[in-house]
Design an enzyme around this catalytic site. Sequence first.
Site, PDB file in Angstrom:
ATOM      1  N   ARG A  31      13.948  69.063 -27.279  1.00 33.36           N
ATOM      2  CA  ARG A  31      13.795  67.602 -27.133  1.00 33.36           C
ATOM      3  C   ARG A  31      15.154  66.907 -26.875  1.00 33.36           C
ATOM      4  NH1 ARG A  31       8.669  66.445 -29.205  1.00 33.36           N
ATOM      5  NH2 ARG A  31       8.655  64.680 -27.763  1.00 33.36           N
ATOM      6  N   CYS A  58      11.886  69.808 -32.402  1.00 31.22           N
ATOM      7  CA  CYS A  58      10.660  70.026 -33.164  1.00 31.22           C
ATOM      8  C   CYS A  58      10.053  71.338 -32.641  1.00 31.22           C
ATOM      9  CB  CYS A  58       9.716  68.857 -32.992  1.00 31.22           C
ATOM     10  SG  CYS A  58       9.282  68.595 -31.294  1.00 31.22           S
ATOM     11  N   ASP A  90      -0.108  67.147 -23.684  1.00 30.35           N
ATOM     12  CA  ASP A  90      -0.675  66.857 -25.001  1.00 30.35           C
ATOM     13  C   ASP A  90      -2.126  67.286 -25.129  1.00 30.35           C
ATOM     14  OD1 ASP A  90       1.144  63.722 -25.516  1.00 30.35           O
ATOM     15  OD2 ASP A  90       1.727  65.828 -25.605  1.00 30.35           O
ATOM     16  N   ARG A  96      -0.384  62.274 -38.204  1.00 27.46           N
ATOM     17  CA  ARG A  96       0.619  61.558 -37.407  1.00 27.46           C
ATOM     18  C   ARG A  96      -0.017  60.911 -36.191  1.00 27.46           C
ATOM     19  NH1 ARG A  96       4.641  64.962 -34.919  1.00 27.46           N
ATOM     20  NH2 ARG A  96       5.048  62.936 -34.012  1.00 27.46           N
ATOM     21  N   LYS A 138      -1.305  55.953 -29.805  1.00 26.51           N
ATOM     22  CA  LYS A 138      -0.055  56.170 -30.558  1.00 26.51           C
ATOM     23  C   LYS A 138       1.145  56.073 -29.602  1.00 26.51           C
ATOM     24  CE  LYS A 138       1.427  60.536 -31.389  1.00 26.51           C
ATOM     25  NZ  LYS A 138       2.807  60.830 -30.958  1.00 26.51           N
ATOM     26  N   ASN A 139       1.040  56.737 -28.459  1.00 25.87           N
ATOM     27  CA  ASN A 139       2.207  56.812 -27.568  1.00 25.87           C
ATOM     28  C   ASN A 139       2.436  55.550 -26.755  1.00 25.87           C
ATOM     29  OD1 ASN A 139       2.597  59.292 -28.646  1.00 25.87           O
ATOM     30  ND2 ASN A 139       1.935  60.457 -26.859  1.00 25.87           N
TER      31      ASN A 139
HETATM   32  C1  EPZ Z   1       6.375  61.622 -24.884  1.00 27.46           C
HETATM   33  O1  EPZ Z   1       7.449  62.306 -25.477  1.00 27.46           O
HETATM   34  C2  EPZ Z   1       5.221  61.727 -25.876  1.00 27.46           C
HETATM   35  N1  EPZ Z   1       5.595  61.128 -27.156  1.00 27.46           N
HETATM   36  C3  EPZ Z   1       4.849  63.202 -26.097  1.00 27.46           C
HETATM   37  O2  EPZ Z   1       3.696  63.227 -26.949  1.00 27.46           O
HETATM   38  C4  EPZ Z   1       4.478  63.813 -24.751  1.00 27.46           C
HETATM   39  O3  EPZ Z   1       4.179  65.177 -24.930  1.00 27.46           O
HETATM   40  C5  EPZ Z   1       5.662  63.655 -23.785  1.00 27.46           C
HETATM   41  O4  EPZ Z   1       5.997  62.254 -23.653  1.00 27.46           O
HETATM   42  C6  EPZ Z   1       5.358  64.197 -22.402  1.00 27.46           C
HETATM   43  O5  EPZ Z   1       4.250  63.558 -21.875  1.00 27.46           O
HETATM   44  C7  EPZ Z   1       5.612  59.778 -27.280  1.00 27.46           C
HETATM   45  O6  EPZ Z   1       5.344  59.056 -26.340  1.00 27.46           O
HETATM   46  C8  EPZ Z   1       5.967  59.237 -28.621  1.00 27.46           C
HETATM   47  P1  EPZ Z   1       9.595  63.386 -22.357  1.00 27.46           P
HETATM   48  P2  EPZ Z   1       8.935  62.197 -24.809  1.00 27.46           P
HETATM   49  O7  EPZ Z   1      10.918  62.730 -22.500  1.00 27.46           O
HETATM   50  O8  EPZ Z   1       9.091  60.943 -24.082  1.00 27.46           O
HETATM   51  C9  EPZ Z   1      12.651  66.739 -21.122  1.00 27.46           C
HETATM   52  C10 EPZ Z   1       2.403  63.860 -28.798  1.00 27.46           C
HETATM   53  O9  EPZ Z   1       1.860  64.929 -29.101  1.00 27.46           O
HETATM   54  N2  EPZ Z   1      13.688  65.737 -21.392  1.00 27.46           N
HETATM   55  O10 EPZ Z   1       8.652  62.836 -21.350  1.00 27.46           O
HETATM   56  O11 EPZ Z   1       9.915  62.539 -25.880  1.00 27.46           O
HETATM   57  C11 EPZ Z   1      11.920  67.158 -22.394  1.00 27.46           C
HETATM   58  O12 EPZ Z   1      12.642  68.174 -23.078  1.00 27.46           O
HETATM   59  C12 EPZ Z   1       3.808  63.861 -28.234  1.00 27.46           C
HETATM   60  O13 EPZ Z   1       1.858  62.720 -28.879  1.00 27.46           O
HETATM   61  C13 EPZ Z   1      15.001  66.017 -21.023  1.00 27.46           C
HETATM   62  O14 EPZ Z   1      15.291  67.093 -20.501  1.00 27.46           O
HETATM   63  O15 EPZ Z   1       8.880  63.404 -23.776  1.00 27.46           O
HETATM   64  C14 EPZ Z   1      10.607  67.654 -21.844  1.00 27.46           C
HETATM   65  O16 EPZ Z   1      10.784  68.966 -21.363  1.00 27.46           O
HETATM   66  C15 EPZ Z   1       4.400  65.254 -28.158  1.00 27.46           C
HETATM   67  N3  EPZ Z   1      15.971  65.086 -21.267  1.00 27.46           N
HETATM   68  C16 EPZ Z   1      10.360  66.726 -20.648  1.00 27.46           C
HETATM   69  O17 EPZ Z   1      11.634  66.158 -20.322  1.00 27.46           O
HETATM   70  C17 EPZ Z   1      15.679  63.874 -21.844  1.00 27.46           C
HETATM   71  O18 EPZ Z   1      16.606  63.050 -22.021  1.00 27.46           O
HETATM   72  C18 EPZ Z   1       9.373  65.589 -20.936  1.00 27.46           C
HETATM   73  O19 EPZ Z   1       9.816  64.947 -22.113  1.00 27.46           O
HETATM   74  C19 EPZ Z   1      14.345  63.608 -22.214  1.00 27.46           C
HETATM   75  C20 EPZ Z   1      13.365  64.543 -21.972  1.00 27.46           C
END
Ligand code: EPZ
Length: 420
Positions: free
Chosen positions: A120, A115, A306, A398, A22-23
């Site tokens: 996020r 969420c 995850d 999902r 998915k990701n």
């Molecule tokens: C991806 O989300 C995945 N989703 C998530 O999987 C996964 O948990 C996450 O990466 C971390 O590995 C998809 O790929 C669709 P991040 P993403 O930006 O990219 C902070 C699932 O269950 N952050 O890597 O949105 C954020 O708050 C889902 O399949 C900022 O501070 O996550 C978090 O603490 C859930 N500023 C950390 O970074 C930003 O601009 C990692 O988030 C962006 C993120």
Amino acid sequence: MDSFLIEGGVVLRGDVNISGSKNAVLPIMAATLLTAETCVIRRVPDLSDVRFMGKILESIGAEVQFEDHTLTIRAANVRGFGDYDLIRKMRGSICILGPLLARLREATVSLPGGCVIGTRPIDLHLKAIAALGAELRVAGGYVHAKAPRLDGALVFLGGRAGPTVLGTANLLMAATLADGVTVIESAACEPEIIDLADFLKAMGANIHGAGSPTITVTGVKELHGAEHEVIPDRIEAGTFAVAAAATGGSVTLRGARPDHLGAVLDKLQESGVRIERSAGALTVRGNGVLRPVDATTMPYSGFPTDMQAQLMALMCLAPGTSIITERIFESRFMHASELMRLGADIAIEGPSAIVKGGRPLSGAPVMASDLRASAALVVAGMAAGGTTQVNRVYHLDRGYEKMEEKLERLGARISRVPGE
Ligand code: EPZ
């Protein structure tokens, strides 16, 4: 809303086919916006998030066909704004921002809502596209980006919780059509980023270093259509591995990539689970005896956030104390209270959950809250005595393709109860 009805006390045995990731596929679907030519993507999981992303792409003018796990997408006539209601509802949709900006030099997307696992933010996404020269305006819940030209830049993408996966994806996609060279420092190293880069290179992009913390992109004039097969879903594979361990069973994960699961397999082996690697498959054998383990979630290749909920469910069955610390998201323990309804003994201390495992779990009605928390409840329900009803399984749909059918073929006593 559908529920799952689970009779616990089964032992899972047999083979399960792991679906595409998915990701990986969500950013790859967004990447098709970078060309007017047709793209064909194979081994696409049939998930509600994938269908949702397809609707988002259609709302901005792309033609999308999805049959037999193959997506055919042609973004010949796209416009820079889409159905905000759709875009707002799925966090992953933020990754259309980079490709739309690169293709049209302007884009308007709605700020993704938070969420249950955290606020996020998208500050790093905005930092990235501003570094390439985009003028940003955030108003009314939307991001309006305009860039008469995009120039390559050096961008440090590390945030307070480390790299950002979709932020890296957004910048990677925008940089492919920028003038000059972009260097991404503190890039996410997840396998899904490597898969996206492989797809972009098949489209004609010039990318080096994907999978490492420093990625270099040399912009090209345009990209062409391409075909691609998505990598297997490492989190689905990890979830079924935990289910095998939790029920003391023996399950072969067909198509799983052990090299994407290093930290997860290491923790399972530390807990006493036997792992056998073979060509294109992985066999996980639980022997009914589990040892407690400690784990801290980290960016790849550390233990994945995850898989945190699924490991917590497993540690409820391991006699002794396990400490599970969540360092990526600020509130990703929603499953703990639901696991306690099954009789688990869990105390939350700041970013850590202290699990006192070994007490038998007993079935009860529980509520799914997010995708991976729901998976943890299904795992726990299969190991609990009696009946567990997991409500609101739309969360599961999902990210897991036909989970109940795959588990049933492994011997689980699980059925989907259609909701109103
Ligand atoms: C991806 O989300 C995945 N989703 C998530 O999987 C996964 O948990 C996450 O990466 C971390 O590995 C998809 O790929 C669709 P991040 P993403 O930006 O990219 C902070 C699932 O269950 N952050 O890597 O949105 C954020 O708050 C889902 O399949 C900022 O501070 O996550 C978090 O603490 C859930 N500023 C950390 O970074 C930003 O601009 C990692 O988030 C962006 C993120």
